[in-house]
Design a protein around this motif. Structure first.
Motif, PDB file in Angstrom:
ATOM      1  N   SER A   8      16.839 -72.073   5.260  1.00 42.39           N
ATOM      2  CA  SER A   8      15.827 -71.118   4.822  1.00 42.39           C
ATOM      3  C   SER A   8      16.121 -69.693   5.251  1.00 42.39           C
ATOM      4  O   SER A   8      15.427 -68.777   4.832  1.00 42.39           O
ATOM      5  CB  SER A   8      14.460 -71.523   5.389  1.00 42.39           C
ATOM      6  OG  SER A   8      14.475 -71.342   6.790  1.00 42.39           O
ATOM      7  N   GLY A   9      17.109 -69.492   6.112  1.00 40.72           N
ATOM      8  CA  GLY A   9      17.375 -68.156   6.611  1.00 40.72           C
ATOM      9  C   GLY A   9      16.411 -67.723   7.697  1.00 40.72           C
ATOM     10  O   GLY A   9      16.432 -66.592   8.125  1.00 40.72           O
ATOM     11  N   MET A  10      15.536 -68.636   8.161  1.00 40.03           N
ATOM     12  CA  MET A  10      14.537 -68.289   9.169  1.00 40.03           C
ATOM     13  C   MET A  10      15.098 -68.467  10.566  1.00 40.03           C
ATOM     14  O   MET A  10      15.698 -69.491  10.873  1.00 40.03           O
ATOM     15  CB  MET A  10      13.298 -69.185   9.056  1.00 40.03           C
ATOM     16  CG  MET A  10      12.497 -68.979   7.813  1.00 40.03           C
ATOM     17  SD  MET A  10      11.862 -67.300   7.698  1.00 40.03           S
ATOM     18  CE  MET A  10      11.732 -67.187   5.926  1.00 40.03           C
ATOM     19  N   GLU A  38       7.780 -63.075   6.673  1.00 43.90           N
ATOM     20  CA  GLU A  38       8.739 -63.004   5.565  1.00 43.90           C
ATOM     21  C   GLU A  38       9.639 -61.782   5.670  1.00 43.90           C
ATOM     22  O   GLU A  38      10.818 -61.856   5.339  1.00 43.90           O
ATOM     23  CB  GLU A  38       7.999 -63.011   4.224  1.00 43.90           C
ATOM     24  CG  GLU A  38       7.343 -64.349   3.940  1.00 43.90           C
ATOM     25  CD  GLU A  38       6.632 -64.391   2.606  1.00 43.90           C
ATOM     26  OE1 GLU A  38       7.190 -63.851   1.614  1.00 43.90           O
ATOM     27  OE2 GLU A  38       5.530 -64.955   2.534  1.00 43.90           O
ATOM     28  N   GLN A  41      12.103 -62.484   8.351  1.00 46.74           N
ATOM     29  CA  GLN A  41      12.800 -63.765   8.146  1.00 46.74           C
ATOM     30  C   GLN A  41      12.833 -64.542   9.463  1.00 46.74           C
ATOM     31  O   GLN A  41      13.875 -65.012   9.907  1.00 46.74           O
ATOM     32  CB  GLN A  41      14.229 -63.530   7.611  1.00 46.74           C
ATOM     33  CG  GLN A  41      14.251 -63.005   6.194  1.00 46.74           C
ATOM     34  CD  GLN A  41      13.881 -64.094   5.191  1.00 46.74           C
ATOM     35  OE1 GLN A  41      14.603 -65.044   4.997  1.00 46.74           O
ATOM     36  NE2 GLN A  41      12.732 -63.953   4.545  1.00 46.74           N
ATOM     37  N   GLN A  42      11.663 -64.618  10.085  1.00 46.02           N
ATOM     38  CA  GLN A  42      11.583 -65.208  11.416  1.00 46.02           C
ATOM     39  C   GLN A  42      10.263 -65.953  11.607  1.00 46.02           C
ATOM     40  O   GLN A  42       9.239 -65.540  11.090  1.00 46.02           O
ATOM     41  CB  GLN A  42      11.685 -64.083  12.449  1.00 46.02           C
ATOM     42  CG  GLN A  42      11.740 -64.563  13.873  1.00 46.02           C
ATOM     43  CD  GLN A  42      11.920 -63.403  14.831  1.00 46.02           C
ATOM     44  OE1 GLN A  42      11.307 -62.346  14.686  1.00 46.02           O
ATOM     45  NE2 GLN A  42      12.773 -63.592  15.811  1.00 46.02           N
ATOM     46  N   MET A 104       9.066 -72.078   1.794  1.00 46.19           N
ATOM     47  CA  MET A 104       9.651 -71.544   3.028  1.00 46.19           C
ATOM     48  C   MET A 104       9.292 -72.411   4.229  1.00 46.19           C
ATOM     49  O   MET A 104      10.150 -72.721   5.057  1.00 46.19           O
ATOM     50  CB  MET A 104       9.163 -70.112   3.278  1.00 46.19           C
ATOM     51  CG  MET A 104       9.905 -69.079   2.479  1.00 46.19           C
ATOM     52  SD  MET A 104       9.564 -67.395   3.034  1.00 46.19           S
ATOM     53  CE  MET A 104       7.804 -67.375   3.202  1.00 46.19           C
ATOM     54  N   SER A 108      11.978 -74.765   6.446  1.00 47.48           N
ATOM     55  CA  SER A 108      12.215 -74.349   7.834  1.00 47.48           C
ATOM     56  C   SER A 108      11.693 -75.359   8.848  1.00 47.48           C
ATOM     57  O   SER A 108      12.055 -75.292  10.029  1.00 47.48           O
ATOM     58  CB  SER A 108      11.509 -73.010   8.103  1.00 47.48           C
ATOM     59  OG  SER A 108      11.987 -72.021   7.239  1.00 47.48           O
TER      60      SER A 108
END
Length: 141
Positions: A8-10, A38, A41-42, A104, A108
């Protein structure tokens, strides 16, 4: 140090892990609510509940139309009168939340859940009935 979740890039903020350890080891909190930021991204810390907070206090912190992750330290007494506590990881994804948010949080969840070492039970809920206190009690009995 932040590590991005490949799916997810998180990334997960250090504060999230630190507060979880305080809940687990020191019983500093009854619950913690986490949210995905968002823009950053965390996964970040949103709220904590005092040691005396109730499960109802925790569930009212979850937004009606948006996703969240939460951990709740559930204390109970066993049949042989022992005081115990079990940590629940709850993935809250109401049907009324945005599709993007649901995606998302879903992508994640597994990695974030693995970051929280010491969770005993996991629940996924799309409405309040799926994480009712009776569901929690059933899991520990």
């Amino acid at each position: 140090m932040l590590q991005a979740n490949a799916a997810s890039g998180m990334s997960v903020s250090d504060e999230c892990k630190q507060k979880f350890m305080e809940l687990k080891r020191k019983k500093t909190y009854r619950y913690i609510v986490f949210k995905i930021d968002e823009k950053l991204q965390q996964i970040t810390l949103e709220k904590t509940g005092a040691p005396g907070a109730s499960y109802e206090d925790f569930t009212t912190e979850l937004p009606e139309n948006d996703c969240r992750y939460g951990v709740f330290d559930f204390e109970f007494t066993t049949e042989d009168n022992c005081q115990k506590s079990k940590i629940f990881f709850i993935s809250w994804s109401p049907d009324t939340s945005r599709v993007k948010a649901k995606m998302m949080y879903a992508s994640s969840k597994d990695r974030f859940r693995r970051e929280l070492d010491g969770v005993h039970y996991e629940l996924q809920a799309t409405d309040a009935s799926e994480m009712d206190i009776e569901v929690i009690k059933d899991r520990v009995s």
